[in-house]
Design a protein around this motif. Structure first.
Motif: not given
Lengths: 243, 411, 349
Positions: A107-115, A172-173, A179-183, A189-190
């Motif tokens: 999730v960290w990875f995905a959010h970082t990419c998208f941001a 992110v919050w 979150a649905l997909i990656f967590a 984790t959700a």
């Protein structure tokens, strides 16, 4: 209060279990804010003040990436995690194979990419407005780029960092899709949003518990926003004064 | 529900998880072995011993109170074998399952509420066919008709899990008694009653089809129910297998028939507004006005017993109960529309989780089944792959089935 | 109430690992960039000393290796973007020329489908309406509000109020507005705010979200409600940054507030305006959550991002969904060109 007790600490699927999801939200959000902040400020500095060929084109390309809808990035990114990268039969990167709370890393990875595209756009806007004289003086004094970045640029752009930090925190919050997909959806984790969305779908008759849950999830962003609001104002201010 | 008797069901389910585990490749290994493993109640699961600490992930659309029941139902299995079941229920199931499968992150097992979706994954080669053991068990314990819903191009991929009888009309016995209305047993009586109620100033019907991503499915239930009442089962099957066009005149006829009630401003939508309000009313709250006298009848599957506000007495003499949605043409018998989930396993579930239950553990029969593994989201109105639906043939046996469900559902 | 705190510990541990990883990656990168040039500098110093001592010709000053620094500064960002966005964008483009199951090439079929299917053309026009109205209305609203509350009493409170919607998620905001637009039949107790208002004025209640094309405008209101706060804060900050002496001088010259706004305020905050409009335009092009939550794209309210998701994930039409996404890429081109022009001007000026 009983509503709150139940949504927070109950442990069956139908009660809230929100305390657990709350911790998940925190564990997801904090690194997902820090990583893009650091990477984007480094990149924005390089794009603004280091002379190399093609830097304007690179900046424009990163800017344009803002338009890629993250929905279309979900499947490839998920593949990246679950099967790794293989180029011509050579495994460049193995599959991640994460379980339970390790999935936070995805999730960290995905959010970082998208941001990153928006972060680079915002911070570049800011960093490129810093006075040229200041930079040149530092260069003449023999300061290297890392040194200028650390000692001159970083302190000056703290407000901008705070500003982007708030944006990213809110995003992110409040995020549901990533979150649905990656967590996944379990309480391991959700984040809160996933839980609330589930409760909203099935609790037509029990609004009081849903609103208790919604309140819990709104309080944190409000606190973050109100306490960092000052920075936010100043942050964007400095970035946009000079053309 | 009543479609399977309990002992049969228990047996059927026993086979299910076994297969799943045969392919298990790895486990976390440090989980404590259950002490109860050798106790008598664990005997049915002897086959699955030795998988201590392994994990099976299950993904489905069943959430909340119903998910509690599901988890309860396999608790004994978990205790006996030490196998951990990671259950995840999601309201975004239909769309998310596709994303996860395409992304190479499929769950070990999914409960799919749309035969059309099963077909889509089977055609794409994503599903694992049932192994011989499980197949034998399934054939032994389930009517061949039911296994059809898990079969694509002749290969059996899944076993039905929950079943819901959909041909029900919910009403309030109390209101009916107060007003002197009687439960209709034929279509003409139903329409006559509707007119009578409408004349008394009350809207006889309430309906709602809003259901997030799956919005529209209660309306397709109406149409399917009427297809079964106006056409032969053969025509219905042709329809679901695309043997006749989706908008064949026969289908249009059924849609129009549904429209005589659903699109009649005098009949709907009690407690919510006009005809238009049907699309914006959620299926969960659509039948609630029955209990406060704003509407008299609501056609919905057996799971709806769980949707009434707390304190509602669901019984033949209570605040809410259901009667069989009457047939139209006596020559066509009394058809019953059913719906349910199909349990399927994915071929490329994550490497470290190769455990693949081909169906849920044995005890599912007890707790969950009797009350509500409702497949409320069995179809999507807009889905281009029209889901084949379980159509019980309009025979006498079906009639008895529907009777027994009518009496068990509202418990 | 059997909440188990011990069960939460692995999560906190994982969070800690994440933070450590952050410190190592970022700290390590900076340290590396610091240490390596320093080492080269020392070596050069040593060479210089050695050369001067032995009387040999001084070594030439090495060319500044700016590129190396840039590489390291940009490495994490470029890597992550490649994996997370560039590869997906390329994949999407390829898929848009393939059929539903992404097996056969179908050429431009998906694109001709897009422009011939009535409902999709409707989606495209809806998106156009969104992308014209939202930046325009949200920015002007934010600007007017910023000018009005500037130096007013309780300015901070007034600004916080307008910014508050940003703290609520798009989904949350849409749920709130769904309640505002909620409808019950004539004669029933109206639970929606808007219908309560209408009926109390003697009007007929309406099912607002089903009245095309009005419903698209009502959804736009939600977006404006959220984004006006963003616009207001940025613009208000810019207004505050206009040098006081300019304002004073103008005042002494006796300009009216109207002239002040057009001749002083507006030109001074132009860069901020651009940031706001560009950001809002892109956000609007991608708008998804609002439409999905409020109507799920029904009743003629769908927009590109929503339709793309439905086609690709709900209907299993990968090709058509991807074609819609590619169309989205194309829509952003004008903004990119504008941005390039801006950058050029900035470099020259």
């Amino acid at each position: 209060m009983e509503n709150y007790q139940e949504v927070l600490f109950g442990s069956s699927s139908s009660s809230g279990q929100l305390a657990s999801y709350f911790i998940n939200s925190l564990a997801i959000t904090i690194p997902s804010v820090l990583f893009p902040l650091a990477f984007a400020s480094l990149a924005a500095y390089a794009l603004a003040w280091i002379n190399f060929r093609g830097r304007d084109w690179l900046y424009i390309a990163i800017f344009a990436l803002q338009i890629v809808p993250l929905q279309m990035a979900l499947v490839p990114l998920l593949k990246f995690f679950s099967t790794g990268v293989t180029l011509g039969g050579v495994t460049v990167m193995p599959a991640w194979d994460l379980v339970d709370e390790q999935k936070f890393a995805q999730v960290w990875f995905a959010h970082t990419c998208f941001a990153l595209p928006f972060a680079v756009f915002l911070l570049h806007n800011f960093i490129s407005q810093l006075p040229k004289d200041l930079m040149e003086a530092a260069r003449v004094d023999g300061a290297t780029h890392p040194k200028i970045f650390r000692t001159i640029v970083l302190p000056l752009i703290t407000p901008a960092l705070a500003a982007f930090g708030i944006f990213q925190f809110l995003w992110v919050w409040n995020d549901l899709l990533v979150a649905l997909i990656f967590a996944g959806g379990g309480n391991e984790t959700a984040p809160l949003t996933v839980r609330l969305a589930e409760m909203a779908g099935t609790r037509g008759n029990e609004w009081q518990r849903l609103t208790a849950g919604a309140f819990v999830s709104i309080v944190v962003p409000l606190i973050v926003f109100l306490s960092l609001q000052r920075y936010f104002v100043r942050g964007l201010l400095a970035g946009s004064v000079k053309g | 529900m009543a479609v399977f008797t309990r002992p049969r069901q228990a047996l059927a389910i026993a086979g299910v998880l076994g297969l799943a585990l045969s392919a298990t490749a790895c486990g976390t290994g440090d989980s404590k072995k259950s002490e109860k493993a050798s106790s008598p109640e664990c005997a049915p699961y002897a086959k699955y011993q030795g998988n201590d600490g392994k994990k099976v992930s299950i993904y489905a659309s069943i959430r909340d109170a119903e998910a509690d029941l599901l988890e309860q139902s396999w608790k004994q299995f978990v205790d006996c074998t030490g196998i951990k079941i990671d259950y995840e229920g999601s309201g975004e199931f239909e769309a998310q399952l596709g994303v996860r499968v395409d992304g190479g992150n499929a769950p070990d097992v999914a409960f799919v509420p749309q035969p059309g979706l099963v077909k889509r994954f089977a055609d794409a080669g994503k599903l694992k066919a049932l192994g011989a053991d499980t197949k034998a068990l399934a054939e032994q314990n389930m009517p061949a008709d039911w296994l059809k819903y898990g079969t694509v191009n002749g290969t059996l991929y899944g076993v039905p899990l929950g079943a819901n009888v959909k041909s029900f009309v919910w009403y309030s016995p109390k209101t009916f008694k107060d007003k002197g209305w009687t439960v209709p047993t034929t279509w003409d009586e139903l329409i006559a009653l509707s007119d009578k109620i409408a004349a008394s100033g009350m809207k006889p019907w309430c309906a709602g089809v809003e259901s997030g991503d799956a919005t529209g499915w209660p309306a397709t239930d109406w149409i399917e129910d009427l297809m079964l009442r106006t056409q032969t089962p053969e025509v219905y099957d042709q329809w679901t297998t695309h043997g006749i066009p989706f908008n064949d005149p026969k289908v249009a006829e059924a849609v129009d028939k549904a429209g005589t009630i659903l699109k009649n401003e005098k009949y709907v939508n009690g407690g919510f507004g006009g005809v238009k309000s049907i699309t914006t009313t959620s299926f969960q709250e659509a039948g609630v006005p029955i209990t406060n006298g704003k509407c008299a009848m609501h056609r919905q599957a057996s799971f709806y017993a769980n949707q009434f506000p707390q304190g509602t007495k669901v019984a033949e003499d209570g605040d809410a109960f259901a009667f069989y949605f009457p047939a139209i043409d006596p020559a066509k018998g009394k058809p019953v529309l059913g719906g349910g989930e199909v349990v399927v396993g994915f071929a490329d579930a994550r490497r470290c989780r190769r455990c693949r239950p081909t169906s849920p553990p044995p005890s599912t029969s007890t707790a969950a089944r009797s009350s509500a593994t409702g497949s409320r989201r069995t179809t999507s109105w807009t889905s281009p792959t029209w889901p084949a639906r379980s159509t019980s043939s309009p025979s006498r046996s079906c009639r008895t089935r529907s009777r027994s469900s009518a009496s068990t559902a509202p418990t | 109430m059997d909440f188990d705190f011990a069960a939460e510990q692995p999560k906190l541990l994982m969070l800690m690992y994440g933070l450590i990883a952050f410190a190592v990656v970022v700290g390590g990168l900076l340290l590396l960039l610091d240490a390596v040039p320093a080492w080269f500098a020392r070596r050069r110093d040593a060479q210089l000393i050695a050369a001067s001592a032995s009387g040999a010709p001084l070594p030439r000053r090495p060319k500044q290796r700016e590129g190396i620094f840039a590489l390291f500064f940009l490495l994490p960002t470029v890597l992550l973007l490649t994996v997370g966005l560039v590869v997906p964008a390329i994949r999407t483009t390829l898929l848009s020329f393939m059929d539903a199951g992404s097996v056969n090439w179908v050429g431009l079929d998906n694109y001709s489908w897009m422009f011939s299917e009535g409902s999709i053309v409707r989606v495209l026009t809806n998106t156009l309406v969104w992308v014209i109205l939202v930046p325009l209305v949200a920015t002007s609203f934010g600007l007017i509000y910023a000018v009005l509350v500037d130096r007013a009493r309780l300015e901070a409170v007034a600004k916080s109020l307008i910014f508050m919607p940003m703290a609520i998620s798009f989904v949350g905001a849409s749920i709130i507005w769904k309640f505002v637009y909620a409808y019950r039949g004539d004669g029933e107790q109206q639970i929606g705010l808007l219908n309560q208002l209408v009926t109390s004025l003697g009007g007929e209640p309406k099912s607002w979200l089903q009245e095309a094309p009005l419903n698209t405008l009502l959804l736009i209101v939600i977006m404006v409600w959220i984004q006006a706060g963003f616009a207001m804060v940025v613009l208000s900050a810019a207004i505050k940054a206009i040098p006081a002496d300019i304002v004073e001088a103008a005042r002494l010259d006796g300009v009216t507030p109207w002239q002040m706004f057009w001749q002083i305020t507006l030109p001074s905050i132009r860069p901020a305006l651009i940031v706001v409009v560009v950001t809002l335009s892109i956000a609007t092009l991608k708008v998804f959550d609002i439409v999905r939550t409020a109507t799920n794209g029904n009743y003629d309210t769908s927009v590109i991002a929503n339709e793309m998701y439905n086609q690709a994930f709900r209907y299993g039409q990968n090709g058509q969904g991807s074609a819609l996404a590619v169309f989205l890429f194309i829509l952003v081109v004008p903004i990119v060109i504008y941005q390039i022009r801006n950058l050029r001007q900035q470099r020259e000026g």
